[in-house]
Design a protein around this motif. Structure first.
Motif, PDB file in Angstrom:
ATOM      1  N   SER A   1       0.928  -1.217   0.017  1.00  0.00           N
ATOM      2  CA  SER A   1      -0.113   0.073   0.201  1.00  0.00           C
ATOM      3  C   SER A   1       0.759   1.417   0.060  1.00  0.00           C
ATOM      4  O   SER A   1       2.093   1.171   0.580  1.00  0.00           O
ATOM      5  CB  SER A   1      -0.886  -0.127   1.095  1.00  0.00           C
ATOM      6  OG  SER A   1      -0.247   0.168   2.433  1.00  0.00           O
ATOM      7  N   HIS A   2       0.452   2.329  -0.690  1.00  0.00           N
ATOM      8  CA  HIS A   2       0.992   3.342  -0.984  1.00  0.00           C
ATOM      9  C   HIS A   2       0.242   4.814  -0.753  1.00  0.00           C
ATOM     10  O   HIS A   2      -0.513   4.776  -1.458  1.00  0.00           O
ATOM     11  CB  HIS A   2       2.166   3.721  -2.142  1.00  0.00           C
ATOM     12  CG  HIS A   2       2.916   2.390  -2.466  1.00  0.00           C
ATOM     13  ND1 HIS A   2       4.097   1.943  -1.745  1.00  0.00           N
ATOM     14  CD2 HIS A   2       2.927   1.461  -3.457  1.00  0.00           C
ATOM     15  CE1 HIS A   2       4.690   1.109  -2.028  1.00  0.00           C
ATOM     16  NE2 HIS A   2       4.030   0.614  -3.173  1.00  0.00           N
ATOM     17  N   PRO A   3       0.476   5.571   0.347  1.00  0.00           N
ATOM     18  CA  PRO A   3      -0.089   6.832   0.255  1.00  0.00           C
ATOM     19  C   PRO A   3       0.579   7.811  -0.526  1.00  0.00           C
ATOM     20  O   PRO A   3       1.526   8.318  -0.243  1.00  0.00           O
ATOM     21  CB  PRO A   3      -0.261   7.214   1.867  1.00  0.00           C
ATOM     22  CG  PRO A   3       0.965   6.348   2.459  1.00  0.00           C
ATOM     23  CD  PRO A   3       1.281   5.399   1.598  1.00  0.00           C
TER      24      PRO A   3
ATOM     25  N   CYS B   1       5.491   8.561  -2.100  1.00  0.00           N
ATOM     26  CA  CYS B   1       4.648   7.700  -1.112  1.00  0.00           C
ATOM     27  C   CYS B   1       5.065   8.314   0.217  1.00  0.00           C
ATOM     28  O   CYS B   1       6.216   8.559   0.633  1.00  0.00           O
ATOM     29  CB  CYS B   1       5.093   6.188  -1.263  1.00  0.00           C
ATOM     30  SG  CYS B   1       4.568   5.448   0.004  1.00  0.00           S
TER      31      CYS B   1
ATOM     32  N   ASN C   1       4.413   6.587   3.128  1.00  0.00           N
ATOM     33  CA  ASN C   1       5.124   5.704   4.003  1.00  0.00           C
ATOM     34  C   ASN C   1       6.657   6.244   3.973  1.00  0.00           C
ATOM     35  O   ASN C   1       7.457   6.090   2.969  1.00  0.00           O
ATOM     36  CB  ASN C   1       5.197   4.367   3.269  1.00  0.00           C
ATOM     37  CG  ASN C   1       5.710   3.298   4.175  1.00  0.00           C
ATOM     38  OD1 ASN C   1       6.809   3.510   4.539  1.00  0.00           O
ATOM     39  ND2 ASN C   1       5.194   1.840   4.333  1.00  0.00           N
TER      40      ASN C   1
ATOM     41  N   HIS D   1       9.428   3.992   2.444  1.00  0.00           N
ATOM     42  CA  HIS D   1       9.316   4.052   1.056  1.00  0.00           C
ATOM     43  C   HIS D   1       9.986   5.379   0.590  1.00  0.00           C
ATOM     44  O   HIS D   1      10.793   5.288  -0.242  1.00  0.00           O
ATOM     45  CB  HIS D   1       7.817   3.892   0.747  1.00  0.00           C
ATOM     46  CG  HIS D   1       7.208   2.253   1.042  1.00  0.00           C
ATOM     47  ND1 HIS D   1       6.221   2.161   0.432  1.00  0.00           N
ATOM     48  CD2 HIS D   1       7.814   1.357   1.576  1.00  0.00           C
ATOM     49  CE1 HIS D   1       5.914   0.826   1.068  1.00  0.00           C
ATOM     50  NE2 HIS D   1       6.724   0.488   1.805  1.00  0.00           N
TER      51      HIS D   1
ATOM     52  N   MET E   1      11.164   6.191  -3.402  1.00  0.00           N
ATOM     53  CA  MET E   1       9.688   6.307  -3.887  1.00  0.00           C
ATOM     54  C   MET E   1       9.265   7.741  -3.775  1.00  0.00           C
ATOM     55  O   MET E   1       8.461   8.232  -3.371  1.00  0.00           O
ATOM     56  CB  MET E   1       8.740   5.412  -3.136  1.00  0.00           C
ATOM     57  CG  MET E   1       7.546   5.180  -3.816  1.00  0.00           C
ATOM     58  SD  MET E   1       6.371   4.083  -3.307  1.00  0.00           S
ATOM     59  CE  MET E   1       6.581   2.617  -4.200  1.00  0.00           C
TER      60      MET E   1
HETATM   61 CU    CU Z   1       4.783   3.275  -0.493  1.00  0.00          CU
END
Ligand code: CU
Ligand code: C2O
Length: 437
Positions: free
Chosen positions: A364-366, A420, A422, A425, A430
């Motif tokens: 999952s990526h916000p 992202c 996270n 990440h 990312m």
């Molecule tokens: Cu992420």
């Protein structure tokens, strides 16, 4: 933790950092002086901020001493002549909203935020002042985040280099992000709050590095009455039984404790938690009080928002948030590329509107964009969730999910990042640049 002391890296020495309250349209300057042993960069999350004050990851305020020992990690840092303080200029030409500020140092945002570099920034305006919403002591920001602690009470984080001076990254087991086993609200583990049987406004922020929440009240006699999102008030309130809150998202909600009896205890639960991370905090309804507040049917003149249609978009871009290999090491990236400050992923024109199609895998990526706000048009080719309503700057995607968002590039020309949220990440690349031209 009870009986223990925790050293934090704090803004003005406290965690959460001081809450800054400002007025829409009134420029403020925040001088940040760095007394920490490492570089910092401060980003105002949700702010419509000119590029020089946005907290770009390599736009560093260098530490007092010992910075000759520091190397740049993945990115290039300007080691010579960077000042030890920086004046961040915030014009705040934007609506009332719940913003937050946090560290954004290249490769090290995860551990530096974990140690305490995060705080609220609340913008108010006349439109909001005129509403009969709960105010004053009944307008309460809640910074929710998880942390782990060592036996001596210090924050525990799996850095490869605990000094945070040279080698970025976390131990392999934490590639997906660092979760804590203690839930803090405004820095307090699982707090209690006494309330009267009236309405309260809570500005909920998920300031966790990697944990997502699904919040619910137990017993669920009252719903969450959502009045605002990342970008400020909604046009009209929306009722939710549960609130999925991805990292960095804000939900502005009213809870009406008159639905409970005096003596009731109401737990704010996390349905995505396990064991002790299922609990967030607890309210005790201890007294009766007259309530002058209400939640009006119409909150904000959102005409502008309602009118913004997909057909107004100048173009569509697609971004896939996935794992990538970088020199044999697994990293995270966007469209197959790990972050490179010198590469531009998009050059939208100032004033233009675009559809960004963002897809998350295999985690999952916000997805967060600096500078701008957007409207979620769809999820997985279907309708957006009820909790996607309003102006957003972050959209939470589960693994395999895709969203289409309508972004309006307003404010300033220049280079910004999207990434992202996270934070592990993000530190593992990312992230990408866009330049408003
Ligand atoms: Cu992420
Ligand atoms: Cu909270 Cu780059 O953002």
């Amino acid at each position: 933790m009870p009986g223990l002391e925790t050293e934090v890296w704090g803004y003005n020495g406290v965690f959460p950092g001081p809450t800054i309250e400002s007025r829409s349209g009134r420029k403020i300057v925040v001088r940040q002086a760095n007394d920490l042993p490492v570089p910092v960069s401060t980003h105002l999350h949700g702010g419509r901020t000119p590029p020089h004050s946005d907290g770009y990851p390599t736009d560093l305020i260098m530490p007092k001493k010992g910075h000759d020992r520091l190397t740049g990690g993945h990115g290039s840092m300007d080691m010579g002549g960077s000042p030890r303080f920086k004046d961040y200029v915030y014009p705040l030409e934007q609506r009332a909203a719940t913003l937050w500020y946090h560290d954004h140092r290249m490769d090290f945002s995860g551990p530096q935020v974990w140690r305490g570099l995060a705080g609220f920034h609340i913008i108010r305006d006349e439109e909001e002042d005129a509403l009969p919403l709960p105010k004053g002591e009944k307008d309460i920001p809640l910074m929710i985040c998880d942390r782990s602690f060592d036996r001596d009470g210090s924050f525990l984080y799996p850095s490869l280099d605990p000094t945070l001076e040279s080698k970025p990254g976390v131990e392999d087991d934490y590639m997906d992000g660092t979760l804590g086993d203690v839930i803090l609200v405004n820095g307090v583990p699982w707090p209690f709050m006494e309330v009267s049987n009236t309405r309260y406004r809570f500005r909920i922020l998920n300031a966790s590095n990697a944990r997502r929440y699904e919040l619910a009240l137990e017993p669920g006699k009252a719903p969450f009455i959502q009045i605002g999102s990342d970008g400020g008030l909604l046009g009209a309130p929306i009722l939710h039984r549960t609130l999925p809150v991805a990292q960095a998202e804000r939900f502005d909600v009213v809870i009406d404790f008159s639905k409970y009896d005096i003596g009731d205890e109401v737990t704010l639960k996390n349905r995505m938690g396990e064991g002790r991370t299922e609990d967030v905090m607890r309210f005790r309804v201890t007294r009766r009080e007259k309530d002058d507040s209400t939640v009006p049917r119409r909150l904000s003149d959102m005409a502008e928002f309602d009118e913004l249609e997909e057909s107004s978009a100048n173009r569509t871009r697609a971004f896939r948030f996935t794992r990538v290999g970088d020199e044999g090491k697994t990293m995270w990236g966007i469209n197959g590329e790990p972050f490179d400050p010198g590469r531009m992923a998009a050059r939208p024109a100032l004033g233009s509107t675009e559809v960004w199609q963002v897809k998350a895998a295999p985690a999952s990526h916000p997805v967060h964009l600096h500078l701008v706000h957007f409207k979620v048009l769809s999820r997985n080719d279907g309708e957006p969730l009820p909790t996607d309503a309003g102006w957003k700057d972050t959209v939470g995607l589960s693994s395999g999910e895709e969203a289409r968002v309508l972004v309006r590039f307003e404010g300033y020309r220049g280079r910004y990042v999207f990434h992202c949220h996270n934070l592990e990440h993000e530190d593992m690349m990312m992230m990408a640049n866009f330049e408003v031209t």
